[in-house]
Design a protein around this motif. Structure first.
Motif, PDB file in Angstrom:
ATOM      1  N   GLN A  75       0.829  -1.202   0.000  1.00  0.00           N
ATOM      2  CA  GLN A  75       0.000   0.000   0.000  1.00  0.00           C
ATOM      3  C   GLN A  75       0.866   1.255   0.000  1.00  0.00           C
ATOM      4  O   GLN A  75       0.551   2.236  -0.686  1.00  0.00           O
ATOM      5  N   ILE A  76       1.957   1.242   0.748  1.00  0.00           N
ATOM      6  CA  ILE A  76       2.853   2.405   0.795  1.00  0.00           C
ATOM      7  C   ILE A  76       3.490   2.634  -0.563  1.00  0.00           C
ATOM      8  O   ILE A  76       3.498   3.763  -1.073  1.00  0.00           O
ATOM      9  N   VAL A  77       4.012   1.566  -1.174  1.00  0.00           N
ATOM     10  CA  VAL A  77       4.644   1.706  -2.492  1.00  0.00           C
ATOM     11  C   VAL A  77       3.630   2.179  -3.522  1.00  0.00           C
ATOM     12  O   VAL A  77       3.914   3.093  -4.303  1.00  0.00           O
ATOM     13  N   GLN A  79      -6.935   7.164   4.203  1.00  0.00           N
ATOM     14  CA  GLN A  79      -7.415   6.098   3.318  1.00  0.00           C
ATOM     15  C   GLN A  79      -7.698   4.809   4.077  1.00  0.00           C
ATOM     16  O   GLN A  79      -8.054   3.807   3.472  1.00  0.00           O
ATOM     17  N   GLY A  80      -7.502   4.835   5.396  1.00  0.00           N
ATOM     18  CA  GLY A  80      -7.850   3.674   6.206  1.00  0.00           C
ATOM     19  C   GLY A  80      -6.704   2.748   6.565  1.00  0.00           C
ATOM     20  O   GLY A  80      -6.933   1.683   7.134  1.00  0.00           O
ATOM     21  N   VAL A  81      -5.468   3.114   6.242  1.00  0.00           N
ATOM     22  CA  VAL A  81      -4.320   2.289   6.615  1.00  0.00           C
ATOM     23  C   VAL A  81      -4.010   2.573   8.081  1.00  0.00           C
ATOM     24  O   VAL A  81      -3.682   3.689   8.452  1.00  0.00           O
ATOM     25  N   ASP A  82      -4.146   1.540   8.914  1.00  0.00           N
ATOM     26  CA  ASP A  82      -3.955   1.694  10.353  1.00  0.00           C
ATOM     27  C   ASP A  82      -2.514   1.363  10.717  1.00  0.00           C
ATOM     28  O   ASP A  82      -2.150   0.195  10.868  1.00  0.00           O
ATOM     29  N   ILE A  83      -1.673   2.408  10.842  1.00  0.00           N
ATOM     30  CA  ILE A  83      -0.256   2.226  11.146  1.00  0.00           C
ATOM     31  C   ILE A  83       0.231   3.435  11.931  1.00  0.00           C
ATOM     32  O   ILE A  83      -0.182   4.571  11.654  1.00  0.00           O
ATOM     33  N   SER A  84       1.094   3.194  12.905  1.00  0.00           N
ATOM     34  CA  SER A  84       1.656   4.289  13.678  1.00  0.00           C
ATOM     35  C   SER A  84       2.743   4.975  12.865  1.00  0.00           C
ATOM     36  O   SER A  84       3.287   4.404  11.916  1.00  0.00           O
ATOM     37  N   ALA A  99       7.630  12.247   4.619  1.00  0.00           N
ATOM     38  CA  ALA A  99       7.085  11.046   5.256  1.00  0.00           C
ATOM     39  C   ALA A  99       5.799  11.332   6.021  1.00  0.00           C
ATOM     40  O   ALA A  99       4.840  10.564   5.943  1.00  0.00           O
ATOM     41  N   GLU A 100       5.760  12.428   6.756  1.00  0.00           N
ATOM     42  CA  GLU A 100       4.578  12.717   7.573  1.00  0.00           C
ATOM     43  C   GLU A 100       3.344  12.963   6.708  1.00  0.00           C
ATOM     44  O   GLU A 100       2.246  12.502   7.036  1.00  0.00           O
ATOM     45  N   THR A 101       3.516  13.656   5.599  1.00  0.00           N
ATOM     46  CA  THR A 101       2.399  13.916   4.690  1.00  0.00           C
ATOM     47  C   THR A 101       1.877  12.613   4.092  1.00  0.00           C
ATOM     48  O   THR A 101       0.668  12.384   4.038  1.00  0.00           O
ATOM     49  N   ILE A 102       2.792  11.746   3.677  1.00  0.00           N
ATOM     50  CA  ILE A 102       2.389  10.448   3.119  1.00  0.00           C
ATOM     51  C   ILE A 102       1.651   9.637   4.172  1.00  0.00           C
ATOM     52  O   ILE A 102       0.600   9.054   3.902  1.00  0.00           O
ATOM     53  N   TRP A 103       2.186   9.609   5.398  1.00  0.00           N
ATOM     54  CA  TRP A 103       1.562   8.857   6.489  1.00  0.00           C
ATOM     55  C   TRP A 103       0.147   9.363   6.782  1.00  0.00           C
ATOM     56  O   TRP A 103      -0.785   8.576   6.914  1.00  0.00           O
ATOM     57  N   MET A 104      -0.016  10.702   6.852  1.00  0.00           N
ATOM     58  CA  MET A 104      -1.341  11.257   7.141  1.00  0.00           C
ATOM     59  C   MET A 104      -2.332  10.932   6.029  1.00  0.00           C
ATOM     60  O   MET A 104      -3.494  10.624   6.293  1.00  0.00           O
ATOM     61  N   GLN A 105      -1.896  10.977   4.781  1.00  0.00           N
ATOM     62  CA  GLN A 105      -2.788  10.655   3.672  1.00  0.00           C
ATOM     63  C   GLN A 105      -3.158   9.175   3.662  1.00  0.00           C
ATOM     64  O   GLN A 105      -4.290   8.823   3.346  1.00  0.00           O
ATOM     65  N   LEU A 106      -2.216   8.313   4.016  1.00  0.00           N
ATOM     66  CA  LEU A 106      -2.534   6.884   4.123  1.00  0.00           C
ATOM     67  C   LEU A 106      -3.521   6.635   5.250  1.00  0.00           C
ATOM     68  O   LEU A 106      -4.413   5.787   5.120  1.00  0.00           O
ATOM     69  N   LYS A 107      -3.378   7.344   6.358  1.00  0.00           N
ATOM     70  CA  LYS A 107      -4.309   7.201   7.476  1.00  0.00           C
ATOM     71  C   LYS A 107      -5.728   7.575   7.049  1.00  0.00           C
ATOM     72  O   LYS A 107      -6.691   6.921   7.449  1.00  0.00           O
TER      73      LYS A 107
END
Length: 88
Positions: free
Chosen positions: A27-29, A51-56, A41-49
């Motif tokens: 999903q990250i790739v 979209q429902g990706v549950d990751i710290s 990294a933080e922007t990518i992480w927030m956008q994935l969150k």
């Protein structure tokens, strides 16, 4: 007579945790491939969150490092401690 069982190859199975880990890496790739511009990294992480990706954030950073080390994601440093990620 030779005991055939001692030469039997082990059958490795992927655990549920490994399967989940691989799915998150995929999903990250996929997300980074679909980016128009490189992002931090933080922007990518927030956008994935969203979209429902549950990751710290710490797990996300560890997985991002794995992808960079594997050559699937490119890390570009700019300025002091600012890194941007994209694909080739």
């Amino acid at each position: 007579m030779i005991n055939q069982s001692q030469f039997r190859a082990s059958k490795s199975r992927i655990t549920r945790q490994q399967e989940d880990n691989n799915q998150i890496l995929d999903q990250i790739v996929e997300f980074i491939v679909n980016l128009d511009l490189e992002s931090d990294a933080e922007t990518i992480w927030m956008q994935l969150k969203t979209q429902g990706v549950d990751i710290s954030i710490s797990s996300f950073n560890n997985k991002l490092k794995i992808l960079v080390d594997a050559g699937l994601v490119i890390k570009r440093s700019e300025g002091y401690n600012k890194h941007f990620y994209s694909t080739a």
